[in-house]
Design an enzyme around this catalytic site. Sequence first.
Site, PDB file in Angstrom:
ATOM      1  N   ILE A 161       0.847  -1.202   0.000  1.00  0.00           N
ATOM      2  CA  ILE A 161       0.000   0.000   0.000  1.00  0.00           C
ATOM      3  C   ILE A 161       0.881   1.250   0.000  1.00  0.00           C
ATOM      4  CG2 ILE A 161      -1.773   1.285   1.270  1.00  0.00           C
ATOM      5  CD1 ILE A 161      -2.714  -1.523   2.355  1.00  0.00           C
ATOM      6  N   ASP A 180      11.063   2.143   7.459  1.00  0.00           N
ATOM      7  CA  ASP A 180      10.650   0.737   7.566  1.00  0.00           C
ATOM      8  C   ASP A 180      11.779  -0.007   8.246  1.00  0.00           C
ATOM      9  OD1 ASP A 180       9.314  -1.709   7.176  1.00  0.00           O
ATOM     10  OD2 ASP A 180       8.446  -0.985   5.315  1.00  0.00           O
ATOM     11  N   ARG A 241      -4.072   1.329  10.717  1.00  0.00           N
ATOM     12  CA  ARG A 241      -4.816   0.855  11.873  1.00  0.00           C
ATOM     13  C   ARG A 241      -4.852   1.958  12.916  1.00  0.00           C
ATOM     14  NH1 ARG A 241      -7.011  -2.119   9.113  1.00  0.00           N
ATOM     15  NH2 ARG A 241      -7.162  -4.381   9.190  1.00  0.00           N
ATOM     16  N   ASP A 265      -8.945   7.394   8.584  1.00  0.00           N
ATOM     17  CA  ASP A 265      -9.939   6.438   8.088  1.00  0.00           C
ATOM     18  C   ASP A 265     -10.142   5.295   9.088  1.00  0.00           C
ATOM     19  OD1 ASP A 265     -11.679   5.387   6.041  1.00  0.00           O
ATOM     20  OD2 ASP A 265     -10.135   3.899   5.554  1.00  0.00           O
ATOM     21  N   GLU A 270     -12.469   1.098  16.933  1.00  0.00           N
ATOM     22  CA  GLU A 270     -13.596   1.470  16.072  1.00  0.00           C
ATOM     23  C   GLU A 270     -14.718   0.431  16.156  1.00  0.00           C
ATOM     24  OE1 GLU A 270     -11.087   1.690  12.479  1.00  0.00           O
ATOM     25  OE2 GLU A 270     -12.322   0.107  11.652  1.00  0.00           O
ATOM     26  N   HIS A 288     -13.609   4.078   7.831  1.00  0.00           N
ATOM     27  CA  HIS A 288     -12.844   2.876   7.435  1.00  0.00           C
ATOM     28  C   HIS A 288     -13.295   2.360   6.064  1.00  0.00           C
ATOM     29  CE1 HIS A 288     -10.445  -0.832   9.008  1.00  0.00           C
ATOM     30  NE2 HIS A 288     -10.273  -0.658   7.717  1.00  0.00           N
ATOM     31  N   GLY A 290     -11.162   2.266   3.431  1.00  0.00           N
ATOM     32  CA  GLY A 290      -9.930   2.071   2.656  1.00  0.00           C
ATOM     33  C   GLY A 290     -10.088   1.220   1.412  1.00  0.00           C
ATOM     34  N   SER A 291     -10.662   0.046   1.556  1.00  0.00           N
ATOM     35  CA  SER A 291     -10.753  -0.882   0.419  1.00  0.00           C
ATOM     36  C   SER A 291     -12.151  -0.897  -0.192  1.00  0.00           C
ATOM     37  CB  SER A 291     -10.390  -2.293   0.887  1.00  0.00           C
ATOM     38  OG  SER A 291     -11.298  -2.724   1.889  1.00  0.00           O
TER      39      SER A 291
HETATM   40  C1  DGY Z   1      -8.083  -4.462   5.653  1.00  0.00           C
HETATM   41  O1  DGY Z   1      -8.242  -5.169   4.657  1.00  0.00           O
HETATM   42  O2  DGY Z   1      -7.288  -4.751   6.545  1.00  0.00           O
HETATM   43  C2  DGY Z   1      -8.932  -3.264   5.756  1.00  0.00           C
HETATM   44  O3  DGY Z   1      -8.528  -2.419   6.741  1.00  0.00           O
HETATM   45  C3  DGY Z   1     -10.376  -3.682   5.940  1.00  0.00           C
HETATM   46  O4  DGY Z   1     -11.017  -3.244   4.794  1.00  0.00           O
END
Ligand code: DGY
Length: 323
Positions: A161, A180, A241, A265, A270, A288, A290-291
């Site tokens: 990501i 990292d 997270r 997000d 949560e 949340h 994101g995806s």
């Molecule tokens: C994930 O895939 O970990 C996302 O945060 C949930 O959509």
Amino acid sequence: MPKPVLLITRKLPAAIEARAARDYEVRLNPDDAPWFRDGAEIAKRAQGADGILCAAGDPMSAATIAALPASVKCIATFSVGYDHLDVAAAKARGITCTNTPEVLSFATAETAMTLMLMAARRAGEGERMVRAGKWEGWAPTQLMGVTLEGKKLGILGMGRIGRELAAMARGFKMEIHYRDINPLPAEAAQGAIYHDNDDSFLSTIDVISMHVPGGDATRKWLNAERLAKMKPGHLVVNSGRGGSVDDAALVASLTSGHTRAAGLDVYDGEPKVFPGYFALENVALLPHLGSATIEVRDAMGHRALENLDAVLIHKKPAPHAIG
Ligand code: DGY
């Protein structure tokens, strides 16, 4: 041969539920009822099941896993993150755990980019102004934000990501820095500058975007001490997270203006959101997502089912086993 029994803890896209029903005797959660937040309820519903398709936020703790029947052989989470799933406890019981990597990387990076733009350009504030009927027309000094052009983006966690976000941010003429455990090979880094310590990373960047997994190792990573090391007027973005940010420290930094703006997000615990954020105009809050694209949620569902099929139908190793 009877079909394996699959418990699906959350409502899923129609194509995924249809595919699951073709190959499994499915137990659906048709109305998305809140029993999914209750580990004991999940264990009760799993009686006689061979597999569980769960989701981020489901409490798949050691206690839930201990209460599962011996029939359960695979837990596939409909997420890339698995801080909600005690993989070690499952492994100790011989249960394979799997996740859905790769297919959501671009969409989640898009969400981070959205938050970055919202924070930089005060988009949430402007939208609220228009909706409230408070906009009185264009004005030379109204809602001035900052441009991303030429700014230094700091990516914490340069996984899939993070790398997608780096590619997008280059299009916004940002300079990419990252922190990292190890540097990437030059070809993957694409010119992004590696920092082997927090101090040089934090003191260099104008924007931080968090892409680290949840759990104890990253808990409250972005705390008051680290925020203080960043330049005044920086931006904070979190689509990873929620637990990796110390909310009280970020609220204090947003209130003082040391952090110009933030975009979030994800939240610690949560769907609870740290109440201090609600009073602030300079934070964009998304639920949340994101995806959350039609394409990606289908792809995640297919990936989860491929993993379950491997373990429960083909008796093979799962392609995306974790732990
Ligand atoms: C994930 O895939 O970990 C996302 O945060 C949930 O959509």
